[in-house]
Design a protein around this motif. Sequence first.
Motif, short mmCIF file in Angstrom:
data_model
loop_
_atom_site.label_atom_id
_atom_site.label_comp_id
_atom_site.label_asym_id
_atom_site.label_seq_id
_atom_site.Cartn_x
_atom_site.Cartn_y
_atom_site.Cartn_z
N TRP A 1 0.85 -1.19 0.00
CA TRP A 1 0.00 0.00 0.00
C TRP A 1 0.89 1.24 0.00
N TYR A 2 0.51 2.22 -0.82
CA TYR A 2 1.24 3.47 -0.97
C TYR A 2 0.30 4.65 -0.77
N ARG A 3 0.79 5.68 -0.15
CA ARG A 3 -0.05 6.86 0.07
C ARG A 3 -0.46 7.45 -1.26
N GLU A 4 -1.73 7.74 -1.40
CA GLU A 4 -2.28 8.20 -2.67
C GLU A 4 -1.67 9.53 -3.10
N SER A 5 -1.37 10.40 -2.16
CA SER A 5 -0.93 11.75 -2.51
C SER A 5 0.50 11.83 -3.01
N ASP A 6 1.40 10.96 -2.52
CA ASP A 6 2.81 11.09 -2.87
C ASP A 6 3.53 9.76 -3.09
N SER A 7 2.80 8.65 -3.12
CA SER A 7 3.35 7.32 -3.38
C SER A 7 4.32 6.83 -2.30
N LEU A 8 4.21 7.38 -1.10
CA LEU A 8 5.04 6.90 0.01
C LEU A 8 4.60 5.50 0.41
N PHE A 9 5.55 4.58 0.55
CA PHE A 9 5.24 3.21 0.97
C PHE A 9 4.72 3.21 2.40
N LEU A 10 3.54 2.60 2.60
CA LEU A 10 2.90 2.59 3.90
C LEU A 10 2.85 1.22 4.56
N LYS A 11 2.59 0.17 3.75
CA LYS A 11 2.32 -1.13 4.37
C LYS A 11 2.57 -2.27 3.38
N PHE A 12 2.96 -3.42 3.94
CA PHE A 12 3.11 -4.66 3.18
C PHE A 12 2.42 -5.78 3.93
N GLU A 13 1.78 -6.70 3.20
CA GLU A 13 1.25 -7.93 3.78
C GLU A 13 1.59 -9.10 2.87
N GLY A 14 2.13 -10.15 3.44
CA GLY A 14 2.47 -11.34 2.67
C GLY A 14 2.95 -12.42 3.61
N THR A 15 3.84 -13.29 3.13
CA THR A 15 4.43 -14.34 3.94
C THR A 15 5.93 -14.35 3.75
N PRO B 1 3.76 -18.02 8.75
CA PRO B 1 2.99 -16.93 9.36
C PRO B 1 2.84 -15.72 8.44
N LYS B 2 1.78 -14.99 8.67
CA LYS B 2 1.56 -13.73 7.95
C LYS B 2 2.64 -12.73 8.34
N TYR B 3 3.11 -11.98 7.36
CA TYR B 3 4.17 -11.00 7.57
C TYR B 3 3.64 -9.62 7.24
N VAL B 4 3.79 -8.68 8.17
CA VAL B 4 3.24 -7.34 8.00
C VAL B 4 4.33 -6.31 8.28
N ILE B 5 4.42 -5.30 7.42
CA ILE B 5 5.31 -4.16 7.62
C ILE B 5 4.46 -2.90 7.60
N GLU B 6 4.71 -1.98 8.53
CA GLU B 6 3.94 -0.73 8.57
C GLU B 6 4.87 0.44 8.87
N LEU B 7 4.56 1.58 8.26
CA LEU B 7 5.31 2.80 8.48
C LEU B 7 5.21 3.24 9.94
N ALA B 8 6.35 3.55 10.55
CA ALA B 8 6.37 4.03 11.93
C ALA B 8 6.87 5.46 12.03
N ASP B 9 7.81 5.82 11.16
CA ASP B 9 8.38 7.17 11.19
C ASP B 9 8.60 7.61 9.75
#
Length: 222
Positions: free
Chosen positions: A190-204, A211-219
Amino acid sequence: MKRNLATLLILALALTGLFAQSVTYRYTETCGTASGECVTTLTWNAATERIIIDAEDSAIGESHLIVTDKNGATDSWKCRYPDGDVKIFTRKGNSIEISLNGGSPVQAKGKLDSSPWYATMDFSLSRFLAGGGTETTFWTVSPENGKTYKMKATKMKEENITVGGKQEKAVRVQVTANDVPAVFFSINYWYRESDSLFLKFEGTRGGPGTPKYVIELADEGR
């Protein structure tokens, strides 16, 4: 050290202009009950029009140094593993050369075509979106077995998601193996609509049942 082709690199960053200085992004990672973070510094080299991506991934104890062109196509990738081994991957025409611990390079198992090589999908797909793309094909290479894989990325619908407790308007990008139905394999970014900044990943991080693998923007960067 098992890493499937879906998550060869968990590098979290995006480029929204020509940076005159380095910018650092921090992302949280969760895989089953394990957690960690990835800190990635991105530097724009104005003289060469290359982007240098320096990532420290505490979740798996790896560090990565990747050089791409301004469109996100990879030139080279240096990976340092927890046991001290260092692999260097370099594109040479329509092949990728792999060197382990400074030894003589060998060719990856598979010939490329004119499609780009993406060592870091997180970043490279942000450039694909920023350029107005809706579908693209690209190559990845497995550091485990040296095989190359043709992949396809498709821009999906806009969605409202929550990342780090904050609501974001995002665009989802689905990645599948080229010419293989998504029902058999797919991961999502997932990327922010306004500027294409990477926000999140979901996969394995492996085959079926992992297990499910998740990455999320923190800073967002500094």
